[in-house]
Every structure is written in C-alpha cells, then in structure tokens.
Design a protein around this motif. Sequence first.
Motif, PDB file in Angstrom:
ATOM      1  N   ILE A 166     -49.469  65.419  27.825  1.00  0.00           N
ATOM      2  CA  ILE A 166     -48.078  65.873  27.947  1.00  0.00           C
ATOM      3  C   ILE A 166     -47.179  65.061  27.019  1.00  0.00           C
ATOM      4  CG2 ILE A 166     -46.103  66.079  29.521  1.00  0.00           C
ATOM      5  CD1 ILE A 166     -48.280  66.545  31.767  1.00  0.00           C
ATOM      6  N   ALA A 167     -47.366  63.737  27.005  1.00  0.00           N
ATOM      7  CA  ALA A 167     -46.557  62.875  26.129  1.00  0.00           C
ATOM      8  C   ALA A 167     -46.777  63.232  24.666  1.00  0.00           C
ATOM      9  CB  ALA A 167     -46.885  61.404  26.379  1.00  0.00           C
ATOM     10  N   GLU A 168     -47.998  63.535  24.288  1.00  0.00           N
ATOM     11  CA  GLU A 168     -48.279  63.927  22.903  1.00  0.00           C
ATOM     12  C   GLU A 168     -47.587  65.243  22.548  1.00  0.00           C
ATOM     13  OE1 GLU A 168     -52.547  63.905  22.577  1.00  0.00           O
ATOM     14  OE2 GLU A 168     -52.624  61.715  22.468  1.00  0.00           O
ATOM     15  N   ALA A 169     -47.549  66.186  23.491  1.00  0.00           N
ATOM     16  CA  ALA A 169     -46.854  67.454  23.247  1.00  0.00           C
ATOM     17  C   ALA A 169     -45.359  67.208  23.065  1.00  0.00           C
ATOM     18  CB  ALA A 169     -47.106  68.435  24.392  1.00  0.00           C
ATOM     19  N   VAL A 170     -44.788  66.330  23.884  1.00  0.00           N
ATOM     20  CA  VAL A 170     -43.368  66.000  23.766  1.00  0.00           C
ATOM     21  C   VAL A 170     -43.108  65.316  22.428  1.00  0.00           C
ATOM     22  CG1 VAL A 170     -41.481  64.603  24.716  1.00  0.00           C
ATOM     23  CG2 VAL A 170     -42.974  65.901  26.254  1.00  0.00           C
ATOM     24  N   ASN A 171     -43.959  64.384  22.061  1.00  0.00           N
ATOM     25  CA  ASN A 171     -43.798  63.679  20.790  1.00  0.00           C
ATOM     26  C   ASN A 171     -43.943  64.616  19.595  1.00  0.00           C
ATOM     27  OD1 ASN A 171     -43.327  61.225  22.055  1.00  0.00           O
ATOM     28  ND2 ASN A 171     -45.480  60.677  22.061  1.00  0.00           N
ATOM     29  N   ALA A 172     -44.622  65.739  19.801  1.00  0.00           N
ATOM     30  CA  ALA A 172     -44.772  66.745  18.739  1.00  0.00           C
ATOM     31  C   ALA A 172     -43.581  67.693  18.689  1.00  0.00           C
ATOM     32  CB  ALA A 172     -46.062  67.531  18.944  1.00  0.00           C
ATOM     33  N   GLY A 173     -42.614  67.496  19.589  1.00  0.00           N
ATOM     34  CA  GLY A 173     -41.386  68.286  19.535  1.00  0.00           C
ATOM     35  C   GLY A 173     -41.200  69.303  20.643  1.00  0.00           C
ATOM     36  N   HIS A 174     -42.127  69.376  21.577  1.00  0.00           N
ATOM     37  CA  HIS A 174     -42.016  70.320  22.690  1.00  0.00           C
ATOM     38  C   HIS A 174     -41.386  69.585  23.869  1.00  0.00           C
ATOM     39  CE1 HIS A 174     -44.606  72.753  20.212  1.00  0.00           C
ATOM     40  NE2 HIS A 174     -45.451  71.732  20.141  1.00  0.00           N
ATOM     41  N   VAL A 175     -40.061  69.692  23.984  1.00  0.00           N
ATOM     42  CA  VAL A 175     -39.360  68.814  24.926  1.00  0.00           C
ATOM     43  C   VAL A 175     -38.920  69.486  26.220  1.00  0.00           C
ATOM     44  CG1 VAL A 175     -38.606  67.199  23.151  1.00  0.00           C
ATOM     45  CG2 VAL A 175     -37.172  69.145  23.721  1.00  0.00           C
ATOM     46  N   SER A 176     -39.116  70.778  26.361  1.00  0.00           N
ATOM     47  CA  SER A 176     -38.766  71.415  27.624  1.00  0.00           C
ATOM     48  C   SER A 176     -40.038  71.701  28.412  1.00  0.00           C
ATOM     49  CB  SER A 176     -38.014  72.732  27.396  1.00  0.00           C
ATOM     50  OG  SER A 176     -38.893  73.731  26.898  1.00  0.00           O
ATOM     51  N   PHE A 177     -39.897  71.875  29.710  1.00  0.00           N
ATOM     52  CA  PHE A 177     -41.048  72.203  30.548  1.00  0.00           C
ATOM     53  C   PHE A 177     -41.733  73.463  30.040  1.00  0.00           C
ATOM     54  CE2 PHE A 177     -42.862  74.652  34.030  1.00  0.00           C
ATOM     55  CZ  PHE A 177     -43.831  73.765  34.484  1.00  0.00           C
ATOM     56  N   GLU A 178     -40.945  74.457  29.699  1.00  0.00           N
ATOM     57  CA  GLU A 178     -41.499  75.732  29.258  1.00  0.00           C
ATOM     58  C   GLU A 178     -42.298  75.577  27.969  1.00  0.00           C
ATOM     59  OE1 GLU A 178     -38.291  75.267  30.211  1.00  0.00           O
ATOM     60  OE2 GLU A 178     -38.352  76.365  32.109  1.00  0.00           O
ATOM     61  N   GLU A 179     -41.793  74.759  27.045  1.00  0.00           N
ATOM     62  CA  GLU A 179     -42.509  74.532  25.787  1.00  0.00           C
ATOM     63  C   GLU A 179     -43.836  73.814  26.024  1.00  0.00           C
ATOM     64  OE1 GLU A 179     -38.922  74.107  22.527  1.00  0.00           O
ATOM     65  OE2 GLU A 179     -39.389  72.379  23.783  1.00  0.00           O
ATOM     66  N   VAL A 180     -43.795  72.798  26.865  1.00  0.00           N
ATOM     67  CA  VAL A 180     -45.013  72.048  27.177  1.00  0.00           C
ATOM     68  C   VAL A 180     -45.994  72.954  27.920  1.00  0.00           C
ATOM     69  CG1 VAL A 180     -45.958  70.103  28.486  1.00  0.00           C
ATOM     70  CG2 VAL A 180     -43.873  69.795  27.138  1.00  0.00           C
TER      71      VAL A 180
ATOM     72  N   GLY B 274     -51.849  77.132  37.048  1.00  0.00           N
ATOM     73  CA  GLY B 274     -52.823  77.413  38.099  1.00  0.00           C
ATOM     74  C   GLY B 274     -52.096  77.465  39.434  1.00  0.00           C
ATOM     75  N   CYS B 275     -52.227  76.420  40.204  1.00  0.00           N
ATOM     76  CA  CYS B 275     -51.587  76.384  41.532  1.00  0.00           C
ATOM     77  C   CYS B 275     -50.100  76.030  41.440  1.00  0.00           C
ATOM     78  CB  CYS B 275     -52.314  75.412  42.448  1.00  0.00           C
ATOM     79  SG  CYS B 275     -52.056  73.664  42.069  1.00  0.00           S
ATOM     80  N   GLY B 276     -49.700  75.330  40.366  1.00  0.00           N
ATOM     81  CA  GLY B 276     -48.292  74.992  40.162  1.00  0.00           C
ATOM     82  C   GLY B 276     -47.813  73.761  40.889  1.00  0.00           C
ATOM     83  N   SER B 277     -48.694  73.093  41.636  1.00  0.00           N
ATOM     84  CA  SER B 277     -48.244  71.941  42.417  1.00  0.00           C
ATOM     85  C   SER B 277     -47.909  70.721  41.559  1.00  0.00           C
ATOM     86  CB  SER B 277     -49.279  71.561  43.471  1.00  0.00           C
ATOM     87  OG  SER B 277     -50.465  71.128  42.857  1.00  0.00           O
ATOM     88  N   CYS B 278     -48.258  70.744  40.285  1.00  0.00           N
ATOM     89  CA  CYS B 278     -48.003  69.600  39.408  1.00  0.00           C
ATOM     90  C   CYS B 278     -46.671  69.711  38.661  1.00  0.00           C
ATOM     91  CB  CYS B 278     -49.134  69.460  38.397  1.00  0.00           C
ATOM     92  SG  CYS B 278     -49.309  70.879  37.293  1.00  0.00           S
ATOM     93  N   GLN B 279     -45.912  70.746  38.892  1.00  0.00           N
ATOM     94  CA  GLN B 279     -44.708  70.993  38.095  1.00  0.00           C
ATOM     95  C   GLN B 279     -43.752  69.803  38.090  1.00  0.00           C
ATOM     96  OE1 GLN B 279     -42.690  74.690  38.799  1.00  0.00           O
ATOM     97  NE2 GLN B 279     -40.961  74.143  37.509  1.00  0.00           N
TER      98      GLN B 279
END
Length: 77
Positions: free
Chosen positions: A14-28, A37-42
């Motif tokens: 997740i941190a690597e995705a953010v560092n690549a410029g994907h800074v919103s939940f939807e982008e990540v 999947g179950c969504g419990s990790c949101q």
Amino acid sequence: MYICLCKAITDKDIAEAVNAGHVSFEEVQYQLDVSTGCGSCQQSVQAVISHTVSKNMSGQSAERLSAAKLIQLTYAA
C-alpha cells in the motif's frame, strides 16, 4: 504486515502504491485490488494511506507501520 488477507496485500504494498502517486483509497484499491473481498480491511487500508501521505508531506521517508501503530491508527479513524 498483511492488511488485506483476502488479496494478500501488505502495508508495504500500500505504501509503495501511495509513493507511486496513488493517494486516494479508490486509487489504491484500483491499483492493488485491495479491500474488494470481504472489505473488513478498509479502515486499515485508509490508515496506511493517511500515514504514508503524512510522512511524504513532512519530507520524511516513508516507514513501515508497526502492528501497534497500525492498530492505533485504525481505531482512531
């Protein structure tokens, strides 16, 4: 640490995705297929995103969250 067990996504992923410029939940979510999947990790995903963005904005290098810090951030959200 694994954040999304359904998709085997870690806080580092997740941190690597953010560092690549994907800074919103939807982008990540789109990039990693996290929390589809179950969504419990949101909330945990959002906590890792927020933490990484904050670190990047303060000019500090992104660090991996400890399990205790992640739990703290999750319950604070």
